[in-house]
Each structure stands twice: as C-alpha cells, then as structure tokens.
Scaffold this motif. Sequence first.
Motif, PDB file in Angstrom:
ATOM      1  N   GLU A 296       0.841  -1.193   0.000  1.00 25.87           N
ATOM      2  CA  GLU A 296       0.000   0.000   0.000  1.00 25.87           C
ATOM      3  C   GLU A 296       0.877   1.243   0.000  1.00 25.87           C
ATOM      4  O   GLU A 296       1.823   1.348   0.782  1.00 25.87           O
ATOM      5  CB  GLU A 296      -0.919   0.022   1.224  1.00 25.87           C
ATOM      6  CG  GLU A 296      -1.956  -1.083   1.239  1.00 25.87           C
ATOM      7  CD  GLU A 296      -2.903  -0.949   2.419  1.00 25.87           C
ATOM      8  OE1 GLU A 296      -2.946   0.143   3.029  1.00 25.87           O
ATOM      9  OE2 GLU A 296      -3.600  -1.929   2.738  1.00 25.87           O
ATOM     10  N   PHE A 297       0.541   2.184  -0.883  1.00 35.14           N
ATOM     11  CA  PHE A 297       1.251   3.455  -0.981  1.00 35.14           C
ATOM     12  C   PHE A 297       0.260   4.594  -0.802  1.00 35.14           C
ATOM     13  O   PHE A 297      -0.863   4.538  -1.315  1.00 35.14           O
ATOM     14  CB  PHE A 297       1.916   3.617  -2.354  1.00 35.14           C
ATOM     15  CG  PHE A 297       2.959   2.589  -2.679  1.00 35.14           C
ATOM     16  CD1 PHE A 297       4.305   2.860  -2.478  1.00 35.14           C
ATOM     17  CD2 PHE A 297       2.605   1.354  -3.199  1.00 35.14           C
ATOM     18  CE1 PHE A 297       5.275   1.926  -2.792  1.00 35.14           C
ATOM     19  CE2 PHE A 297       3.565   0.409  -3.520  1.00 35.14           C
ATOM     20  CZ  PHE A 297       4.909   0.692  -3.311  1.00 35.14           C
ATOM     21  N   THR A 298       0.675   5.634  -0.080  1.00 33.17           N
ATOM     22  CA  THR A 298      -0.133   6.851  -0.067  1.00 33.17           C
ATOM     23  C   THR A 298      -0.029   7.515  -1.434  1.00 33.17           C
ATOM     24  O   THR A 298       0.986   7.400  -2.122  1.00 33.17           O
ATOM     25  CB  THR A 298       0.356   7.837   1.003  1.00 33.17           C
ATOM     26  OG1 THR A 298       1.736   8.148   0.753  1.00 33.17           O
ATOM     27  CG2 THR A 298       0.198   7.258   2.394  1.00 33.17           C
ATOM     28  N   LEU A 299      -1.076   8.217  -1.826  1.00 34.11           N
ATOM     29  CA  LEU A 299      -1.058   8.945  -3.095  1.00 34.11           C
ATOM     30  C   LEU A 299      -0.650  10.400  -2.903  1.00 34.11           C
ATOM     31  O   LEU A 299       0.053  10.975  -3.735  1.00 34.11           O
ATOM     32  CB  LEU A 299      -2.439   8.875  -3.752  1.00 34.11           C
ATOM     33  CG  LEU A 299      -2.865   7.485  -4.251  1.00 34.11           C
ATOM     34  CD1 LEU A 299      -4.324   7.504  -4.676  1.00 34.11           C
ATOM     35  CD2 LEU A 299      -1.982   7.040  -5.409  1.00 34.11           C
ATOM     36  N   LEU A 300      -1.119  10.995  -1.808  1.00 34.18           N
ATOM     37  CA  LEU A 300      -0.838  12.401  -1.531  1.00 34.18           C
ATOM     38  C   LEU A 300      -0.283  12.555  -0.124  1.00 34.18           C
ATOM     39  O   LEU A 300      -0.678  11.811   0.780  1.00 34.18           O
ATOM     40  CB  LEU A 300      -2.123  13.232  -1.674  1.00 34.18           C
ATOM     41  CG  LEU A 300      -2.725  13.293  -3.080  1.00 34.18           C
ATOM     42  CD1 LEU A 300      -4.112  13.926  -3.032  1.00 34.18           C
ATOM     43  CD2 LEU A 300      -1.824  14.062  -4.026  1.00 34.18           C
ATOM     44  N   PRO A 301       0.639  13.469   0.084  1.00 31.47           N
ATOM     45  CA  PRO A 301       1.184  14.425  -0.898  1.00 31.47           C
ATOM     46  C   PRO A 301       2.216  13.811  -1.843  1.00 31.47           C
ATOM     47  O   PRO A 301       2.621  14.443  -2.803  1.00 31.47           O
ATOM     48  CB  PRO A 301       1.829  15.488  -0.012  1.00 31.47           C
ATOM     49  CG  PRO A 301       2.244  14.744   1.211  1.00 31.47           C
ATOM     50  CD  PRO A 301       1.183  13.706   1.441  1.00 31.47           C
ATOM     51  N   ALA A 302       2.645  12.566  -1.548  1.00 32.89           N
ATOM     52  CA  ALA A 302       3.600  11.888  -2.419  1.00 32.89           C
ATOM     53  C   ALA A 302       3.335  10.392  -2.330  1.00 32.89           C
ATOM     54  O   ALA A 302       2.721   9.901  -1.369  1.00 32.89           O
ATOM     55  CB  ALA A 302       5.037  12.203  -2.014  1.00 32.89           C
ATOM     56  N   ILE A 303       3.779   9.650  -3.351  1.00 38.87           N
ATOM     57  CA  ILE A 303       3.623   8.193  -3.343  1.00 38.87           C
ATOM     58  C   ILE A 303       4.688   7.602  -2.427  1.00 38.87           C
ATOM     59  O   ILE A 303       5.883   7.616  -2.740  1.00 38.87           O
ATOM     60  CB  ILE A 303       3.730   7.626  -4.767  1.00 38.87           C
ATOM     61  CG1 ILE A 303       2.536   8.099  -5.597  1.00 38.87           C
ATOM     62  CG2 ILE A 303       3.788   6.108  -4.737  1.00 38.87           C
ATOM     63  CD1 ILE A 303       2.507   7.564  -7.011  1.00 38.87           C
ATOM     64  N   GLN A 304       4.238   7.099  -1.266  1.00 39.71           N
ATOM     65  CA  GLN A 304       5.153   6.542  -0.270  1.00 39.71           C
ATOM     66  C   GLN A 304       4.592   5.233   0.265  1.00 39.71           C
ATOM     67  O   GLN A 304       3.391   5.114   0.523  1.00 39.71           O
ATOM     68  CB  GLN A 304       5.357   7.525   0.881  1.00 39.71           C
ATOM     69  CG  GLN A 304       6.073   8.809   0.477  1.00 39.71           C
ATOM     70  CD  GLN A 304       6.280   9.748   1.649  1.00 39.71           C
ATOM     71  OE1 GLN A 304       5.574   9.672   2.647  1.00 39.71           O
ATOM     72  NE2 GLN A 304       7.257  10.635   1.531  1.00 39.71           N
TER      73      GLN A 304
END
Length: 435
Positions: A296-304
């Motif tokens: 799972e990656f966050t989309l905002l504020p950056a792909i992490q």
Amino acid sequence: MSQSCSIKKCTRASRWLCDCCQQNLCLQHLNEHNASLISQLNPLTDEINALEYRLKTLDIQKPIVHSRQKLEEWRDDCHQKIDSFFEQKCQELDQLVNEKVDQQREELNRINLQITELIHAQETTPQDIDLLRSTIRQLKTNMKKIEQTCFTIDIHPLLIDETLVFINKKIERELDLSTLSPAYSIIPRSEGSFPSLTNNDRYLLMHQKPNLCFFDYEMNMVKQVLWSYGSIHDMCWSSALDRFIVLGKNNIYLVNDYTMTIDNVHTIEERHWGSCTCSDTILFASTNECPSSVLEFTLLPAIQLIREWKYPVTCTKDQCIADTVYNDGYLALLVMSESTKSVRMELRNAKTLDPMWAIKLDTMCLQKVAFRCCAITFNEWLIVDYETERLVQITKDGKIKKTVQYDSTPCRAVLFDLNTLAVLTVDDARLHTVQ
C-alpha cells in the motif's frame, strides 16, 4: 458487589460500563479502550484531508468535458444548418433578379441584332425606326423597374425548443453480459505491444508499440506519447492524482494525459510488480511472485510505501496474485495456484484485507498469462478468462451471474462507460455495448 473487568485474565474491579461495546472495564482497560478508539480517528483525518485536497484541486470541467464536446458538436451542426438555409434563401433572391436581368439581356441582344442587320442591309423604313425607339423606351422602363425592385421578406424568429437538448445524469444500471453486442469499433494491436488496458472518464489508454495511445469513446486515437521505459505490467487511473499510473518491472510511473509527460515516481529494485489499482487515497500494488505480497502506498502528498501485506494473509506459498482491482471499499484479487493450476477470485476488505467471499473458477491456468478482472456497475465484477476465451460476470456476493463465449482470445476488459465495454484481445482492442 462490584463486577470484575470483562477483559480476559484481568482481575481488577470494573469501574465503568462502556456504552459502545457494553463491557465492564477497569480504569486501565477503559483508558486503553478509549486510546484505541481515538487512534482510529487519525486515518480518518488523513482520508478527510486527502478528500479536501481533491476538492480544492478539482477541475469541474473535467467530468463534463465529453458532454460539453457533444454540445459543441450539436451547436456546430446547428450553425451549419442555419448557414445552409441562409445560402439557400440568398440564392432564391439572386435567382429572382437574375431571371429579370436575363430577360432584358435577351431582348437587348435581339434589338441589337436587328439594328445590325438593318445597318448591314443599308435599308430601313420610318416604321422600323419608330418600332425600335418604342422597344428601347420599354427596355429603359424595364431596367428602371429592375433597379428599383424591392422584395418583401417575411422572417420569423428562430424558436429554440427546450426539448431539443436534454441533460440527464447517467443512471447506473445492473448489466446483463448476455446482451453484449458485436464489436462496433476495432483497433488492431501493433506487434510487440504490452497487453495492458485502463481508462478514465475521457480516454482509453493502451500500449501500441512504441507509444502509449489515448483513444476516445469512438476509438479515435487523439493523443500518443513515446514509451521507452521497458515492460508494462499493469496500468490504472488515479482520480486523486489526476494521473494514469503505469507499473514497470520495478518502477512506478505517472502519466499526465494533458501535458503528455511521464514521470518515474518510485523504484524498488528488489520488487517485481504484477498489478495495481487505486482507491481515493491508496495505491495497491501486488508483486509478481509466489507467494505474492500486496503493498500500500499513499497517493498524496507523495507516493510513499506505508504497509505490506504478506503470506499467509495474501495467499498460500504456491499462489500468486494475478490481478488487484479496487471498488467501493473492497479489493478484488485473482489468485492463481502454481501447483493445482486453479484460479479463484476473492473479495477483501480494502483496509484490513479480511476476506468477504471467494469463488473458484471452472478453468485452469495452463499458460503463463495473468488472469484479469474489472469492476462493473452495481458492485459486480467481470473476469477475463483467456484460457477458455470467456467473459464471466460475478455478482457482488460472489456468484456466477453470466458467462459468454468470446470470439477471440481476451486479455483485458474495462467498463469504458456505463454501458460500453472495452476488451483487449491478443490481436486488437474492441468496443461493445452491454445493457
């Protein structure tokens, strides 16, 4: 006499009856219980912040761009019809005047010829002269009438009927795969193209070697950009980023369909990607291995990267995840077994990966090709079975609803509109209607 704490192995006296779970809790476990509830607010805050950012950056023109284009085409067509009608009436006016002028020209030519003949013969009479003068006077009178001609034109105002254009929000309907129409538009695939297909509300995106190509609802290629980044394992659309996401072997790329730029935003050398899908806030990516993981990656504020789900939560040791598709809080997984060659579809809770249901397909994965699926209306699913060349419709509770035989080997499918199904085969891409 006071009750003891409801938590197992706790011998302390109960201090409070929790309203939400109806348990008698000691002070320590009451505080822990409250802290646990409070901790669940943070992810909700993150989701609200992400939605707030989307609302701030929302371009209200994008959801209506296709409908606006249809209105503009209708306007242009109406303008052409008005221009055509105007030209027709102008020609009628010209014709009315030209008829009179042509009559005068014929009479002038006749009189001129008569005078020429008399001069050539060197013989005339007073009666001839009087007749010619009378005719010329009449011609002058006729010319004056033509010059002073006035037409009466009755013009009625153009009345616009409000029923000419209806604007209705599309209503999602339950689809019946048995109504699948013959393909009404077909685009041949170029040799060596990667079998990936995805879409947003404007374009269908597919790889046509050596380019990523964007097609409209009529399968007209409207844009293309050179793809020079190696193999494509999967593609999906992120409404939060307003970008297409493309999975390479080890890399994650963002494709902007406005600026036609491609950015490498994440690289994990030790990972071989298999499939991807997006919720409003999360990018899910599965690995191309046995057993597969789901990251799972966050989309905002950056792909992490924020979490990795591994064996045995995702699948067993001899299984790999062929496809992941998010829809309405749930994650659909297509799981293939290397040992038994079986294929099953699972529906998981997207936040916890808790299983909701699973269904085994009556097919075998004999070729080294990933099975794929897509979400359709009413939280139903469509599985692309390339082994037996079928499309399988699955209900929201995990039952087979319809199965149709396809006339070519399908690789991918996406619902391009509420009743438009795009299917990628080994040879081409096709559009069908489905009711």
